[in-house]
Design an enzyme around this catalytic site. Structure first.
Site, PDB file in Angstrom:
ATOM      1  N   GLU A 156       0.804  -1.223   0.000  1.00  0.00           N
ATOM      2  CA  GLU A 156       0.000   0.000   0.000  1.00  0.00           C
ATOM      3  C   GLU A 156       0.840   1.277   0.000  1.00  0.00           C
ATOM      4  OE1 GLU A 156      -3.021  -0.339   3.068  1.00  0.00           O
ATOM      5  OE2 GLU A 156      -4.233  -1.597   1.772  1.00  0.00           O
ATOM      6  N   GLU A 307      -6.654  -8.228  -0.695  1.00  0.00           N
ATOM      7  CA  GLU A 307      -7.059  -8.253   0.713  1.00  0.00           C
ATOM      8  C   GLU A 307      -8.535  -7.908   0.817  1.00  0.00           C
ATOM      9  OE1 GLU A 307      -4.940  -5.599   3.315  1.00  0.00           O
ATOM     10  OE2 GLU A 307      -3.004  -6.027   2.399  1.00  0.00           O
TER      11      GLU A 307
HETATM   12  C1  GLA Z   1      -4.345  -2.775   4.674  1.00  0.00           C
HETATM   13  C2  GLA Z   1      -2.961  -3.344   4.831  1.00  0.00           C
HETATM   14  C3  GLA Z   1      -2.890  -4.488   5.772  1.00  0.00           C
HETATM   15  C4  GLA Z   1      -3.773  -4.275   6.949  1.00  0.00           C
HETATM   16  C5  GLA Z   1      -5.188  -4.015   6.498  1.00  0.00           C
HETATM   17  C6  GLA Z   1      -6.174  -3.857   7.632  1.00  0.00           C
HETATM   18  O1  GLA Z   1      -5.010  -3.203   3.579  1.00  0.00           O
HETATM   19  O2  GLA Z   1      -2.363  -3.686   3.611  1.00  0.00           O
HETATM   20  O3  GLA Z   1      -1.553  -4.629   6.167  1.00  0.00           O
HETATM   21  O4  GLA Z   1      -3.308  -3.182   7.680  1.00  0.00           O
HETATM   22  O5  GLA Z   1      -5.204  -2.841   5.764  1.00  0.00           O
HETATM   23  O6  GLA Z   1      -7.479  -3.646   7.165  1.00  0.00           O
END
Ligand code: GLA
Ligand code: ZN
Length: 669
Positions: A156, A307
């Site tokens: 991210e 995710e």
């Molecule tokens: C993001 C991050 C993860 C985690 C999630 C929690 O997507 O990439 O490492 O922190 O959020 O929702």
């Protein structure tokens, strides 16, 4: 004829199921239990290494890969593939200590102290050197491992740095872009408030305690920062690719995330992936929009759902659990819109840290007799049943909605006529009008090829780049239907207003001239009155005082001093037509408006469904896969028509009326 894209990895030609796994937080005994449970839940891919930098390199000259060897071997022995992350999203404390230039500076230009994550300066030479070195070591050590199917670079990317290193790099970037200071001053309109720069080193990032009201500067810093972070990604990617040219590479994006221009990023990724965390007030249409946006980034190539939470987030105000069935529903929602994976954050909840209350497949009790584990396992079994039937299938659209990051940035940055421009909301609102009709939409960008579409909608296209204007004109001339709204055609790519007024380079194709822009208070509305008396609809937020030049007036405003002036126009241009909607219209207007526009183009839905039931298609050369998704908590009856279809999960042949459970999904071929 629809194409079928190759699988992301030929080693895993099926919909991947799995997610983020942080074994460095646990002991080898727990790893064994994890492998057993993963197998049981039908997990086929685990993402490891995301924040493991210090666990892999506890000091600059010391490396400890042994634990990761064991984890990767263990996953492999259990038939689980590995998405191997580079750990660069969180640099070790020793690095920040030894090389303070690695640390990011805040919007005041003040260097932050070590901590949290994504706290590195993207232009730091030491960060670049050490992150590329780690990537190279990972590639050398694991590049030949049979379990590794994908590189996941960092995590991210985002936000911005305002440090002096970045300031210096920004000036170089500007020099390359504008050549001379005179040119920069002209493009940024710096004579305003006497802001003319007389030396390059006077230019600073748009810091909060300095100059942040020069919009040309702001939009360029946004582009520069997005590019700087992209350079970080490229830096690691190139290190990986040099050693493992056959392993695809991605980084996880975040949907409609403002600080980075993902359209530019996508060109550098082998496959786009993203993390889907809807807000509690996100309707299914809003989630679908983000999937379509993500699919659009690489012009329709399937993407990875990298995710999503199996149960709840923990970082929102209120973190409601996904109701029973919703995980399955939203997983297939992603797949229906082009995802070739269902991956979670996270496999196992950590005992400490700020995410200890974030949902996971395995919660603190460590048990498998849980609702979440059952739902995940059921999904795992279903994805196994689907095998290779869905992956690579395309999503075919005849309608496109244009979304542009520079435009979003510039529109929000502009001061007036209202503070909250609601660009994203407005784009979503137009998207939702198609979504409610089960009409597939592609999200396209300012540089996309529009020629393959029949309808292109570009709400609030405030910033119109020269090539976009040319494309729109050519698109309409060849027979396309173009729709835009108020606040369109105001500025060029430097955020300079067009000399001939609004809608600037779109004036000819739209056949209108906008004289003034009115801002409406929250509780104030006007009315769109159809000229053919077919209806009257409220509108709000912003209203243009507009003159039809060559356009036909389809509707007029109902009140105020511009009552009777055009509210909706249609301009015949070449073989096509261009519509202008002069105010923020409600769904009550957009629904019948787009119904007519679609009808004229002969574009219809695959099925008519009851409210809250979505039908979406993915197609391959020889077959169409139909997803019927019931977003209602209650069962509904859906009429599938006379065509006989095979249910890919049960094998049944179905047609006519079928009952779809609350939050239920049918996948038909
Ligand atoms: C993001 C991050 C993860 C985690 C999630 C929690 O997507 O990439 O490492 O922190 O959020 O929702
Ligand atoms: Zn910096």
């Amino acid at each position: 004829m629809s194409r079928r894209y190759p699988p992301v990895s030929s080693k895993a030609p099926y919909l991947w199921h799995g997610g983020d796994y942080n074994p460095e937080q646990w002991s080898p005994e727990v790893w064994s239990e994890d492998f057993r449970l993963m197998q049981k839940a039908g997990i086929t891919a685990a993402t490891v290494g995301v924040f493991s930098w210090v666990s892999l390199q506890p000091a600059e000259d010391r490396f400890t890969f042994e634990w990761l060897d064991e984890v990767i071997d263990g996953l492999h022995a259990h038939g689980i593939n590995v998405i191997l992350a580079t750990p660069s999203a969180a640099q070790p404390a020793w690095m920040s200590q030894a090389y303070p230039d690695v640390l990011r500076s805040d919007a005041n230009g003040v260097r932050k102290q070590h901590g949290q994550r994504v706290n590195y300066c993207p232009n730091s030479p030491n960060y670049r050197r050490l992150s590329a070195d780690m990537a190279r070591r990972l590639a050398e050590r694991y590049g030949q491992h049979p379990a590794v199917i994908l590189w996941h670079v960092s995590n991210e990317y985002g936000s911005a740095c305002y440090c002096d290193t970045c300031a210096g790099k920004f000036r170089e970037w500007l020099q390359a872009k504008y050549g001379t200071l005179d040119e920069l001053n002209a493009r940024w309109w710096t004579r305003f408030w006497g802001h003319t720069y007389t030396a390059w080193d006077q230019i600073m990032p748009p810091r909060e305690n300095a100059e942040f009201l020069t919009h040309g500067l702001n939009v360029d810093y946004f582009r520069f920062m997005s590019d700087s972070q992209l350079d970080c990604y490229r830096n690691e990617r190139d290190a990986l690719r040099a050693i493992t040219p056959d392993i695809p590479i991605t980084t996880n994006l975040m949907g409609a995330y403002k600080p980075l221009d993902y359209r530019r990023w996508a060109q550098e990724l082998d496959v786009v992936s993203w993390d889907c965390y809807p807000n509690p007030n996100h309707a299914p249409a809003d989630i679908a929009f983000l999937h379509d946006l993500t699919r659009g980034l690489k012009d329709g190539q399937p993407f990875l759902l990298m995710e999503q939470t199996p149960s709840s987030q923990n970082w929102q105000e209120i973190n409601a659990l996904k109701r029973p069935g919703v995980l399955r529903l939203w997983s297939y929602l992603a797949v229906a819109h082009g995802a070739d994976s269902v991956l979670y954050f996270q496999w196992r909840r950590g005992r400490g840290g700020c995410e200890k209350l974030h949902g996971a497949v395995i919660e603190h009790a460590g048990r498998e007799d849980t609702r979440v584990f059952r739902e995940v396992s059921q999904l795992g079994a279903e994805l196994h049943t689907l095998g290779d039937q869905v992956i690579g299938a395309a999503v075919d659209a005849r309608v496109a909605i244009l979304f542009d990051w520079d435009n979003w940035h510039a529109l929000d940055d502009a001061i007036g006529p209202v503070r909250d421009k609601r660009y994203l909301d407005t784009v979503r609102k137009h998207y939702a009008a198609f979504y409610r009709k089960n009409i597939t939409v592609d999200v396209v960008f300012a540089d996309s090829d529009l020629s393959k579409y029949e309808i292109v909608v570009a709400p609030m296209l405030y910033m119109v780049k020269a090539e976009t204007a040319q494309q729109i004109e050519a698109f309409v001339a060849k027979g396309g239907t173009f729709v835009t709204t108020y606040m369109s055609g105001l500025v060029d790519e430097n955020d300079l207003a067009f000399e001939n007024g609004y809608p600037g380079p779109l004036s000819k194709v739209l056949g209108v001239w906008v004289e003034e822009i009115d801002a409406l208070y929250e509780d104030q509305t006007n009315t769109i009155i159809m000229a053919d008396r077919s209806g009257a609809y409220p509108c709000r937020h912003i209203a243009d005082v507009v003159h039809a030049e060559t356009a036909q007036v389809l509707a007029t405003f109902g009140s105020d001093f511009y009552a009777g002036m055009p509210a909706v126009t249609r301009n015949a241009y070449g073989n096509g037509a261009a519509y202008y909607i002069a105010s923020d219209a409600d769904p009550a207007f957009l629904d019948p408006f787009y119904r007519d526009v679609l009808q004229q183009k002969g574009i219809g839905a695959p099925l008519k469904t009851p409210s809250g039931v979505e039908v979406a298609l993915r197609t391959q050369a020889d077959k169409t896969i139909m997803f019927v998704l019931n977003h209602n908590p209650r069962a509904v009856t859906v009429d599938l028509g006379v065509v006989e279809r095979r249910d890919l999960l049960t094998g049944d042949v179905v047609s006519g009326s079928v009952i779809v459970d609350g939050y239920g999904v049918h996948i038909l071929s």
